[in-house]
Write a protein that holds these residues in place. Sequence first.
Motif, PDB file in Angstrom:
ATOM      1  N   GLN A 165       0.815  -1.050   0.021  1.00 37.08           N
ATOM      2  CA  GLN A 165       0.017  -0.041   0.091  1.00 37.08           C
ATOM      3  C   GLN A 165       1.011   1.246   0.053  1.00 37.08           C
ATOM      4  OE1 GLN A 165      -2.762  -0.177   3.179  1.00 37.08           O
ATOM      5  NE2 GLN A 165      -3.891  -2.196   2.392  1.00 37.08           N
ATOM      6  N   LEU A 166       2.263   1.175   0.725  1.00 40.13           N
ATOM      7  CA  LEU A 166       2.860   2.374   0.659  1.00 40.13           C
ATOM      8  C   LEU A 166       3.520   2.711  -0.619  1.00 40.13           C
ATOM      9  CD1 LEU A 166       4.474   2.053   4.364  1.00 40.13           C
ATOM     10  CD2 LEU A 166       2.920   3.899   3.535  1.00 40.13           C
ATOM     11  N   GLN A 167       3.831   1.593  -1.413  1.00 39.81           N
ATOM     12  CA  GLN A 167       4.517   1.714  -2.443  1.00 39.81           C
ATOM     13  C   GLN A 167       3.359   2.239  -3.749  1.00 39.81           C
ATOM     14  OE1 GLN A 167       6.004  -2.293  -3.277  1.00 39.81           O
ATOM     15  NE2 GLN A 167       7.808  -1.998  -2.297  1.00 39.81           N
ATOM     16  N   LYS A 168       2.081   1.875  -3.377  1.00 44.79           N
ATOM     17  CA  LYS A 168       1.196   2.578  -4.398  1.00 44.79           C
ATOM     18  C   LYS A 168       0.852   3.854  -4.186  1.00 44.79           C
ATOM     19  CE  LYS A 168      -2.018  -1.661  -4.678  1.00 44.79           C
ATOM     20  NZ  LYS A 168      -3.115  -2.105  -4.365  1.00 44.79           N
ATOM     21  N   LEU A 169       0.860   4.298  -2.694  1.00 43.58           N
ATOM     22  CA  LEU A 169       1.012   5.845  -2.371  1.00 43.58           C
ATOM     23  C   LEU A 169       2.234   6.665  -2.863  1.00 43.58           C
ATOM     24  CD1 LEU A 169      -0.304   5.868   1.067  1.00 43.58           C
ATOM     25  CD2 LEU A 169      -1.499   6.687  -0.685  1.00 43.58           C
TER      26      LEU A 169
END
Length: 105
Positions: free
Chosen positions: A95-99
Amino acid sequence: MQNKDQKYDSRFIRKSLRFSPSEYSKVEAQLTTLGVNFSNFAKNAIINHQITIPIQMDLIYELNRIGNNLNQIAKSINSSEKIAVLTQLVEIEKQLQKLQYKQEI
């Protein structure tokens, strides 16, 4: 002898603004009310006023999901479910990579 434009261009940074007619009429009304010229008005407005950044609701939603996952991880750690904790950590990393990708676009 230098002409006026060369003198000011070497000493100052010049920026320009564009206004719609309705925007500029609002600016002119404020200039008249305050009794200042446009340059002083613009400098004061830019330097002394804070800029607000619009809230991106999709990012807040994503951060909320990450927070929920962290709470689940804390609960799992306290109940000693180690494999579930690792799975949730991997999900948070995704999720952090997507953000991060959304911010780079």
